[in-house]
Every structure is written in C-alpha cells, then in structure tokens.
Design an enzyme around this catalytic site. Structure first.
Site, PDB file in Angstrom:
ATOM      1  CE1 TYR A 111      -3.344   2.758   0.421  1.00  0.00           C
ATOM      2  CE2 TYR A 111      -2.903   2.808   2.766  1.00  0.00           C
ATOM      3  CZ  TYR A 111      -3.534   3.316   1.659  1.00  0.00           C
ATOM      4  OH  TYR A 111      -4.377   4.396   1.798  1.00  0.00           O
ATOM      5  CG  ASP A 151      -3.874   1.895  -3.531  1.00  0.00           C
ATOM      6  OD1 ASP A 151      -3.407   2.515  -4.507  1.00  0.00           O
ATOM      7  OD2 ASP A 151      -4.712   2.396  -2.750  1.00  0.00           O
ATOM      8  CG  HIS A 173      -9.315   0.916  -4.193  1.00  0.00           C
ATOM      9  ND1 HIS A 173      -8.173   1.241  -4.876  1.00  0.00           N
ATOM     10  CD2 HIS A 173      -9.441   1.842  -3.220  1.00  0.00           C
ATOM     11  CE1 HIS A 173      -7.629   2.324  -4.334  1.00  0.00           C
ATOM     12  NE2 HIS A 173      -8.377   2.708  -3.324  1.00  0.00           N
TER      13      HIS A 173
END
Length: 267
Positions: free
Chosen positions: A116, A157, A258
């Site tokens: 992330y 991500d 998402h």
DNA sequence: ATGTCAAGGTAGCCTTGA
C-alpha cells in the site's frame, strides 16, 4: 497448475467483512493481497476466512493502512515491512512512523508482496517525498526476486496511474499526485528491475480502472483510475493467462472504493 | 458545493486521511 491471484484495497476489512467473504466464495482466488485493512493485526477476522480455506498473514495497527496476504497454497517466509522501510514524519510527531504498508510471503509456487504505497497527498508535500523514498526502498527490496527464476509479483495499491490512459481525465490531473513524471519514473525503475505491469482487461467500457472516488457519482460515470497494479517478473508474466478488474464488486452500497484485480496463471 | 466513507478520540460530533 492453475493459480488465481488477486489484489484488493478493501478500505476497512471490518466494515467490509461480508463483502470480502462473499467475494472470496464467488471469485475463489488462491491468493489475495489486501490493503487498507484499517484494523489491527490482532483484530483481523482470521477465523472467518479460515472457514473458507485461507490462511492469513496480516500487518496492521488499526489506522488507515494495514496489509495482508490470504492464501490457500500455504504461507511461508512471511516478512512484515520492507527492509529499511522509511517512516513518515508528521508535523506534530517526534519520530517517523514506519507504517504497516508491505507484507511478503511465499504461497506455494509464487512469492508475492502486498503493498500500500503512500498517497503523497500533494506535490511538494513531505508525504510526496515520503512516497518516492518508499518506492525506491520497494525497488531495492525486490531486486533479487525480480531477477529470480521463481514466479514473483508485487501487487497492491500503488497510488500511481502508470499512463494518461489510466486516468478518466488527464487534463484535470495535471500538477496532481498519482500522475507526475517523477512518480511514473519510479514505476519505470521497477520495470527496469525486471518487473512487468500486468495490465488487466476491463469487464465493461474500455479502460481497466480499479478505483472510483465515492464522491460525485464517479463510479456510475466511470470517472476512475487504474492505480491498483500487478508488477510480475518474467516467470510470472509469462504464466499469465488472463487478468481482469472485477468492477461488479464496486457496485452498490457498502463497497470499497476500489475493485479487486484478478490475475490467472498457468504454472 | 466535493452528490463520500471509515476510524478514533471523545462524547453523541469532530478530526484526519483517503
């Protein structure tokens, strides 16, 4: 063997638990990389996913970050955090916070990292410099696996849209984070290290966006971005038979902002 | 004008971060 790997920024595993279980049962990934758990590792719903056949390695402190790897193929050599991972020094903090943003594990024939990447907030913000430093640390951390013979991928991500084609309105993003040449250069550096961007197909429309803001009807208008990425080494990329964005999981109320990205491999 | 959401601290809202 056929292996299905997925990545999903779930935006709170606690708030999204029913959606997570439902998705695991329908998509049946062998390995799932999660980001933005927003829950402490101790509070992860290990039992609930175990009942569906998954072992879990989680890394989180309960704030807006937190990452995990769920696997039906075993979970070995778990590493929490990148080696030498930089921390973020907030204005009001005495010490940098080394946040839970990366976890690595070997799942049967594949080694994966769930990451992330820091958001960056604004160009010229300290968080943006932190983001770039973080990406360089990631690149160095995966050099050996990127060049190795074992299938390997970094999924997660990245908070970067690799090309203008990955943003619904490139003109509106000029000067903003997620699209700057410097951020894209960090992705290019990952590619030079031997990792390829495995681009998924969209289930609908012509762009494989993975994120749509909750605000201003972004999802119905398909004002999205492709920022959830899979960077695989050559043995991984060569084994890919299909990859798609499951936009169905973004529909309706109570979803993450998402969508999951699915990658199918024949190993 | 964010047609938003979640967590956490604190006290039934406000702040932070995305």
């Amino acid at each position: 063997m056929t292996v299905r790997i997925a990545t999903w920024n779930i935006n709170s595993v606690t708030a999204r638990l029913p959606k997570l279980l439902e998705w695991l049962e329908s998509a049946k990934p062998d390995v799932l990389c999660l980001q933005e758990l927003k829950c402490a590792a101790d509070n992860f719903p290990y039992e609930e996913v175990r009942e569906l056949g998954y072992e879990t390695a989680a890394h989180g402190t309960g704030r807006w970050n937190g990452v995990a790897i769920l696997s039906k193929l075993g979970l070995d050599d778990v590493v929490r955090g990148l080696p030498e991972q930089p921390g973020y020094l907030a204005d009001d903090a005495m010490l940098p916070d080394v946040e839970p943003r990366a976890i690595g594990a070997t799942c049967g024939p594949v080694r994966v990292w769930s990451v992330y990447v820091p958001n960056g907030r604004e160009v010229d913000h300290a968080h943006y410099r932190y983001k770039l430093e973080w990406l360089e640390t990631l690149r160095q951390a995966v050099l050996e696996d990127a060049a190795g013979a074992r299938p390997f991928a970094v999924l997660g991500d990245f908070n970067i849209a690799p090309t203008d084609d990955d943003v619904f309105d490139p003109a509106a993003f000029v000067g903003m984070t997620h699209v700057t040449p410097v951020e894209r250069a960090a992705l290019a550096a990952l590619q030079e290290s031997g990792l390829q961007d495995v681009v998924p197909r969209p289930l609908k429309y012509d762009h494989p966006y993975t994120y749509w803001d909750y605000r201003q009807l972004a999802f119905p208008k398909n004002r999205g971005m492709r920022i959830d990425l899979t960077f695989g080494n050559k043995p991984f990329a060569d084994a890919v038979t299909d990859s798609y964005v499951d936009r169905e999981a973004r529909k309706g109320k109570g979803t993450s902002d998402h969508a999951p990205v699915v990658v199918d491999l024949e190993l």
